[in-house]
Design a protein around this motif. Structure first.
Motif, short mmCIF file in Angstrom:
data_model
loop_
_atom_site.label_atom_id
_atom_site.label_comp_id
_atom_site.label_asym_id
_atom_site.label_seq_id
_atom_site.Cartn_x
_atom_site.Cartn_y
_atom_site.Cartn_z
N ALA A 23 2.80 40.02 -88.13
CA ALA A 23 2.74 41.36 -88.70
C ALA A 23 2.32 41.23 -90.16
N GLN A 24 1.50 42.18 -90.63
CA GLN A 24 1.09 42.14 -92.02
C GLN A 24 0.72 43.54 -92.50
N THR A 25 0.87 43.74 -93.79
CA THR A 25 0.43 44.95 -94.46
C THR A 25 -0.38 44.55 -95.68
N GLN B 239 -4.63 51.41 -97.22
CA GLN B 239 -3.66 50.44 -96.72
C GLN B 239 -3.87 50.23 -95.23
N GLU B 240 -3.65 49.03 -94.76
CA GLU B 240 -3.75 48.74 -93.33
C GLU B 240 -2.58 47.84 -92.91
N SER B 241 -1.97 48.17 -91.79
CA SER B 241 -0.88 47.37 -91.22
C SER B 241 -1.27 46.93 -89.82
N LYS B 242 -0.94 45.67 -89.48
CA LYS B 242 -1.30 45.11 -88.19
C LYS B 242 -0.11 44.37 -87.59
N SER C 247 -3.33 48.00 -84.91
CA SER C 247 -3.41 48.19 -86.35
C SER C 247 -3.40 49.67 -86.70
#
Length: 250
Positions: free
Chosen positions: A129-131, A142-145, A166
């Motif tokens: 997981a990453q932001t 902003q992008e979160s996956k 995402s």
């Protein structure tokens, strides 16, 4: 023309960085070199498939990992769970010369993303997981996956299927897929994009059989959220992408 776009950046990141770190985890640490090539089905109107050759310079250390332009620094290691700071380019910009659909539009710039990621490994399973945030202030988005993968070995080959989701916020999507009121034409209406949830599923194969280095092939299928596929700049809502790389320690 720009060298790459939204999806190709994601594939390169997965193939060169996340997956390559997995494949080289048992290898000696140090510097590496190699070459790669990416192929992507563009979603913007007026684009055909794009083939992109890329040089690879990398480094694998206790905390610092570099694969091409993708950088990760491990902040905390708790055994099977780790937290890292991440830095990566976002190849998503365009200008008027890239396609007729962009005629009269302001240039959208590529950018650099930075943020925090978490990785959990349990047996052969891997959860990530990453932001990340736009560090250059181009989109201010902003992008979160999140992704889950399973790796298994078949002789000298490591096979890893993976599924990911995402979320790109409205600032990010509108910057790259929106049409401003002063850019609207009869054929290209003004468009204010909202946030988008995107999905991807793929498989990668890694082996050390060839030329004394690590060879990796990855293929992914992508499904785009409606705020991207409904944009007057795009004419696809799904696409395929692939990446082939070879790297070797100095």
């Amino acid at each position: 023309m720009k060298l790459s776009r939204y999806v190709l950046a994601s594939v390169i990141s997965t193939a060169m960085f996340s997956g390559a770190a997995m494949a080289q985890s048992a290898a000696p640490q140090g510097f590496s070199y190699g070459v790669g090539v990416g192929v992507n089905q563009e979603i913007y109107q007026g684009y055909s498939n794009r083939t992109i050759p890329l040089p690879i310079i990398g480094y694998q250390g206790d905390r610092l990992t570099v694969y091409g332009p993708f950088v990760s620094y491990k902040l905390l290691d708790l055994g099977n769970i780790s937290f890292s700071a991440k830095l990566a380019p976002r190849f998503a910009g365009f200008d008027q010369s890239d396609s007729a659909v962009f005629s009269g539009m302001a240039k959208r710039k590529d950018s650099i993303d930075g943020g925090i990621g978490m990785q959990l490994r349990q047996d052969n399973w891997k959860f990530e997981a990453q932001t990340v945030f736009d560090l250059l202030g181009n989109s201010n988005g902003q992008e979160s996956k999140v992704s889950v993968g399973y790796s298994y070995r078949a002789g000298p080959v490591i096979i890893e299927p993976q599924f990911g989701v995402s979320y790109s916020d409205s600032k990010l999507v509108d910057y790259y897929y929106g049409v401003r009121p002063d850019e609207a034409t009869a054929q290209r209406p003004a468009y204010k994009a909202s946030g988008a949830v995107n999905y991807n599923a793929g498989i990668s194969v890694t082996t050390a059989l060839f030329f004394g280095g690590m060879t990796r092939l990855g293929v992914e299928h992508h499904w785009y959220g409606s705020s991207i596929s409904d944009s007057p700049l795009t004419d696809r809502d799904t696409g395929l992408s692939a990446f082939l790389s070879w790297s070797r320690l100095f």
